[in-house]
Design an enzyme around this catalytic site. Structure first.
Site, short mmCIF file in Angstrom:
data_model
loop_
_atom_site.label_atom_id
_atom_site.label_comp_id
_atom_site.label_asym_id
_atom_site.label_seq_id
_atom_site.Cartn_x
_atom_site.Cartn_y
_atom_site.Cartn_z
CB CYS A 1 -0.73 -0.01 1.34
SG CYS A 1 -2.13 -1.44 1.46
CG ASN B 1 3.19 0.43 3.31
OD1 ASN B 1 2.66 -0.81 2.69
ND2 ASN B 1 4.54 0.75 2.77
CB CYS C 1 10.60 -4.78 2.58
SG CYS C 1 10.22 -6.01 1.46
CE1 TYR D 1 7.25 -6.27 -9.68
CE2 TYR D 1 6.43 -6.75 -7.48
CZ TYR D 1 6.15 -6.56 -8.92
OH TYR D 1 5.03 -6.59 -9.48
CB SER E 1 10.18 -3.93 -11.58
OG SER E 1 9.67 -5.46 -11.91
CG ASP F 1 11.00 -11.23 -14.14
OD1 ASP F 1 10.69 -10.21 -13.70
OD2 ASP F 1 9.77 -11.93 -14.34
CG ASP F 2 10.87 -8.45 -10.41
OD1 ASP F 2 10.25 -9.27 -9.71
OD2 ASP F 2 10.58 -7.68 -11.27
CB CYS G 1 6.24 -11.38 2.95
SG CYS G 1 6.50 -9.68 3.82
CB CYS H 1 10.90 -13.35 0.96
SG CYS H 1 11.91 -12.08 0.29
#
Length: 492
Positions: A34, A136, A269, A275, A316, A378-379, A415, A473
């Protein structure tokens, strides 16, 4: 506390809801959390918040809301709705939100329901007046606190764990600032709070700094946002990051800073760097575009492959793809194009539409990739279904080889701090080896960036664990206690 007080707060619900908005599951990418935005001591705070939220739109496309307060009268004005910022707010609506103080929110719901009652800021009436909360992140121990409060007679109006904070504040016999401080000391998780009363704005970052939050100056007023790009959009000058465990109190006497908790372990994070955040944003003084380019360069050092072109999965991964190309000397090309005008999905698509959906949102440029050996950057890989579809897109467009490079370690753990992740068993890296994942996504080769490579590429504070980042993660080392119930709780 009297029975009358225990029956509060009473939630003010919004005034419209666009029915039928379904989640777009075409991509199995991680969902943005968020975004929050706040303004204090600034004329037309609602319009300023509109621009700030628009800059944060990538962090949540499901609902948007703004609450304002007039410093002279202390009166609350608010509006929330389902949809994008530009859909929720018209000029007339913004003009009706009078005041020089405001908090705003864009939301993507994770485990919570997608409905107007959960749209933020949440607005309450309680013993001492009005209260608005925008968050958030995620409160890990919200289910436990919620049960305790319900046993004491509290009645919850939403399924959002943000409401826990309002009840803790409302039930406290102390003054507003002390009540907020006590509430923050009760909760565990990763969060950035903006809490607005009739005469104060309180800004809070969790003790680990998991969720980003920055402060800017605009004239004689202050601006707060999840990302620095929102400060740039509204013309504010970046002042500093809100530090872990800090509580900033703004009222007619100005700004003062308190610490409600010691810095236990800075753990921003890592997916913000990889990303979530916009490439033109800075986190802890680190520019995201530059960090992602370094990830691509590090990836090239760790896993060079002879190829004809490098391409990134929009949007991203573009910065990392440029970094990989610069390090290897292999040309960077726009081999994949994202269609930005497909909008949100208003129906739950059938499996057939789901399969076609990737081609609606992403296209391979045949004249670029045909007959070429392609390095696709890619991420992350979550379930693996999207990676398979994109690899196949490139092959269908004529790519002779597709080598996949992921600028993060294998994402193997859920997460608990506000990112919408599947259950552990649905994360492909939790049960498959790298070779098994390569086979599953139909790639000629596959490599994930190492933990060391990621940490070195991002940089950060040299003396802190993992350079001050949360890598749970990837390595299952969570900065706070978590349990199975935590996965069901989310404030966004």
């Amino acid at each position: 506390m009297s029975n009358e007080v225990e029956q509060l707060p009473k939630l003010w619900t919004g005034d419209h809801y666009n029915e039928g908005i379904g989640r777009d599951d075409i991509f199995d990418k991680l969902r943005e959390e968020c975004g929050v935005f706040g303004a204090f001591g600034l004329p037309a705070a609602s319009t300023l918040s509109y621009y700030g939220l628009h800059a944060l739109q990538h962090r949540g496309e499901e609902s948007a809301g703004i609450c304002t307060v007039d410093s002279q009268s202390g009166g609350f004005h608010y509006h929330r709705g389902m949809g994008l910022v530009k859909e929720v707010f018209s000029q007339d609506r913004l003009d009706s939100l009078e005041g020089d103080r405001a908090i705003g929110h864009v939301r993507y719901s994770t485990s919570g329901e997608s409905k107007i009652a959960n749209a933020q800021p949440l607005i309450f009436k309680y013993r001492d007046g009005d209260l608005a909360v925008a968050t958030n992140g995620n409160i890990v121990n919200a289910p436990e606190i919620r049960r305790e409060l319900e046993n004491l007679g509290s009645i919850f109006q939403t399924t959002s764990d943000t409401e826990v904070i309002a009840h803790l504040i409302a039930r406290s016999p102390k003054d507003f600032v002390s009540a907020v401080r006590d509430a923050m000391q009760r909760i565990v998780g990763g969060y950035a709070f903006l809490i607005l009363s009739n005469d104060k704005l309180i800004v809070v970052s969790d003790p680990h700094g998991l969720r980003p939050l920055v402060m800017g100056k605009l004239g004689s007023g202050y601006v707060f946002a999840s990302e620095t790009c929102a400060l740039e959009t509204c013309g504010a000058v970046y002042e500093r990051d809100v530090q872990p465990g800090e509580m900033l109190i703004l009222d007619r006497d100005g700004l003062r800073v308190e610490r409600y908790a010691p810095l236990e372990r800075r753990a921003t994070c890592s997916m913000e760097y990889i990303y979530f955040a916009r490439p033109d944003s800075d986190i802890n003084g680190i520019n995201l575009h530059s960090a992602r380019k370094r990830m691509g360069k590090e990836m090239a050092i760790e896993s060079f492959v002879d190829a004809d072109i490098v391409t990134g999965v929009p949007d991203s991964s573009i910065s990392a793809a440029i970094g990989y190309a610069e390090q290897t000397g292999i040309p960077y090309e726009l081999g994949l194009i994202k269609n930005k005008y497909t909008g949100r999905t208003f129906i739950q698509p059938s499996q057939e539409l789901r399969e076609k959906g990737v081609k609606m949102k992403l296209s391979a440029v045949r004249k670029v990739v045909e007959g070429k050996r392609v390095v696709m950057i890619d991420d992350s890989i979550v379930r693996g279904t999207t990676s398979l579809r994109i690899v196949n897109l490139l092959r269908e467009a004529g790519a002779t080889e597709v080598h996949v490079r992921i600028t993060s370690p294998p994402f193997a753990n859920p997460c608990y701090y506000g990112i919408d992740t599947p259950d552990r068993k649905e994360l492909i890296a939790s049960s498959k080896t790298v070779e098994e994942i390569r086979q599953a996504i139909n790639a000629d080769s596959l490599h994930f960036l190492s933990h060391r490579g990621l940490i070195e590429a991002i940089g950060g504070n040299q003396g802190e664990m993992n350079r001050g980042m949360c890598l749970a993660c990837f390595d299952n080392d969570y900065p706070t206690p978590v349990d199975a119930e935590a996965e069901k709780s989310c404030s966004c």
